[in-house]
Design an enzyme around this catalytic site. Sequence first.
Site, PDB file in Angstrom:
ATOM      1  N   HIS A  62     -20.148 -21.339 -64.147  1.00  0.00           N
ATOM      2  CA  HIS A  62     -19.769 -19.970 -64.516  1.00  0.00           C
ATOM      3  C   HIS A  62     -20.067 -18.880 -63.559  1.00  0.00           C
ATOM      4  O   HIS A  62     -21.024 -19.089 -63.046  1.00  0.00           O
ATOM      5  CB  HIS A  62     -20.136 -19.867 -66.013  1.00  0.00           C
ATOM      6  CG  HIS A  62     -19.820 -20.864 -66.956  1.00  0.00           C
ATOM      7  ND1 HIS A  62     -20.403 -21.186 -67.991  1.00  0.00           N
ATOM      8  CD2 HIS A  62     -18.902 -21.914 -66.999  1.00  0.00           C
ATOM      9  CE1 HIS A  62     -20.256 -22.172 -68.770  1.00  0.00           C
ATOM     10  NE2 HIS A  62     -18.942 -22.709 -68.158  1.00  0.00           N
ATOM     11  N   LYS A  72     -28.801 -14.506 -61.355  1.00  0.00           N
ATOM     12  CA  LYS A  72     -29.154 -15.324 -62.085  1.00  0.00           C
ATOM     13  C   LYS A  72     -30.543 -15.810 -61.712  1.00  0.00           C
ATOM     14  O   LYS A  72     -30.745 -16.465 -60.574  1.00  0.00           O
ATOM     15  CB  LYS A  72     -28.480 -16.469 -62.714  1.00  0.00           C
ATOM     16  CG  LYS A  72     -26.959 -15.935 -63.298  1.00  0.00           C
ATOM     17  CD  LYS A  72     -26.060 -17.203 -63.461  1.00  0.00           C
ATOM     18  CE  LYS A  72     -24.844 -16.647 -64.403  1.00  0.00           C
ATOM     19  NZ  LYS A  72     -23.850 -17.753 -64.295  1.00  0.00           N
ATOM     20  N   TYR A 132     -32.432 -18.095 -68.590  1.00  0.00           N
ATOM     21  CA  TYR A 132     -31.787 -17.507 -67.969  1.00  0.00           C
ATOM     22  C   TYR A 132     -32.211 -15.995 -67.800  1.00  0.00           C
ATOM     23  O   TYR A 132     -32.641 -15.400 -68.921  1.00  0.00           O
ATOM     24  CB  TYR A 132     -30.556 -17.213 -68.113  1.00  0.00           C
ATOM     25  CG  TYR A 132     -29.526 -18.639 -68.203  1.00  0.00           C
ATOM     26  CD1 TYR A 132     -29.399 -19.387 -69.344  1.00  0.00           C
ATOM     27  CD2 TYR A 132     -28.652 -19.006 -67.065  1.00  0.00           C
ATOM     28  CE1 TYR A 132     -28.573 -20.637 -69.376  1.00  0.00           C
ATOM     29  CE2 TYR A 132     -28.148 -19.863 -67.204  1.00  0.00           C
ATOM     30  CZ  TYR A 132     -28.043 -20.781 -68.061  1.00  0.00           C
ATOM     31  OH  TYR A 132     -26.980 -22.092 -68.193  1.00  0.00           O
ATOM     32  N   ASP A 168     -15.160 -26.169 -70.074  1.00  0.00           N
ATOM     33  CA  ASP A 168     -15.605 -26.542 -68.914  1.00  0.00           C
ATOM     34  C   ASP A 168     -14.939 -27.684 -68.162  1.00  0.00           C
ATOM     35  O   ASP A 168     -14.932 -27.909 -67.126  1.00  0.00           O
ATOM     36  CB  ASP A 168     -17.084 -26.882 -68.918  1.00  0.00           C
ATOM     37  CG  ASP A 168     -17.917 -25.610 -69.321  1.00  0.00           C
ATOM     38  OD1 ASP A 168     -19.039 -25.739 -69.638  1.00  0.00           O
ATOM     39  OD2 ASP A 168     -17.386 -24.498 -69.024  1.00  0.00           O
TER      40      ASP A 168
END
Length: 177
Positions: A62, A72, A132, A168
Site C-alpha cells: 500500500h 512510514k 505505524y 490485496d
Amino acid sequence: MKFLPTAIDGAFIVEVEPWVDERGLFARTFCAETFAAQGLVSSYPQCSVSVNNSRGTLRGMHYQIAPQAEAKLVRATRGSVFDVAVDLRPDSPSYLQWASVELSAERRNAFAIPEGCAHGFLTLEHGCELIYHLSSNYAPDLARGVRWDDPLFAIDWPFAPVVIGERDATYPSYVRR
Ligand SMILES: Cc1cn([C@H]2C[C@H](O)[C@@H](COP(=O)(O)OP(=O)(O)O[C@H]3O[C@H](C)C(=O)[C@H](O)[C@H]3O)O2)c(=O)[nH]c1=O
C-alpha cells in the site's frame, strides 16, 4: 539509534542502542533531530496499530498518492514480520527495487520508508502487532496498491501468504512509468 541503508534510496533500517541495567533496558526509538539529520521525515502526525492473528498474514502493498503521500516508520511490537518496501518513484535511482527487513518485538528495530514507496508485510508467527508512524493523514481516496507478487518487482517472500484480503489479492499489475 543506528541507521542501516537499504536497496531503496532514502529507506533505512533503524536499530536501537539500548541502555541495559538490572531493571531491564531503555532505548530511544525516535528523535526528530536525528531523523532530520539522516534525511528522514521527522514529523509523524498519525500513528496506527495493526493486529494480525495468524502466521502468514499478508497486508500490502500500500501507499498514498500526492498530496498526501506517506512516509512510514514501522515497527513490530509483538512477534515478527517480513517487512517490505517497493520504490515507486520514477526519478529514484532505486525505482522498482524492493527492500526487506525482519522486524521483531525482540529486536526492537524499525523500517523508515520514504514517500513514494509501497509497503507491506508477511507475518512470521501468530499474534503479530505493528505500530505505524505516518507522515500524512489517512486519505482513503488517495490510497493505492500494487501486487505483492508482481513479477516486475519479484519480491522474494519467505513463503506464500495464508491470509490475505480480497483487495490485496486483486491489485492490477504495475505499469512502469
Ligand atoms: C490504513 C488506515 C485504515 N483505516 C481504516 C480503513 C479501514 O476501514 C480499516 C482497515 O484498513 P485497511 O484494510 O486499509 O488496513 P491495512 O490493509 O492494514 O492497511 C495498512 O497496511 C499497509 C501494510 C500499510 O502500509 C498501510 O499503513 C495501510 O495501508 O481501517 C484508517 O482509518 N486509517 C488508516 O490509516
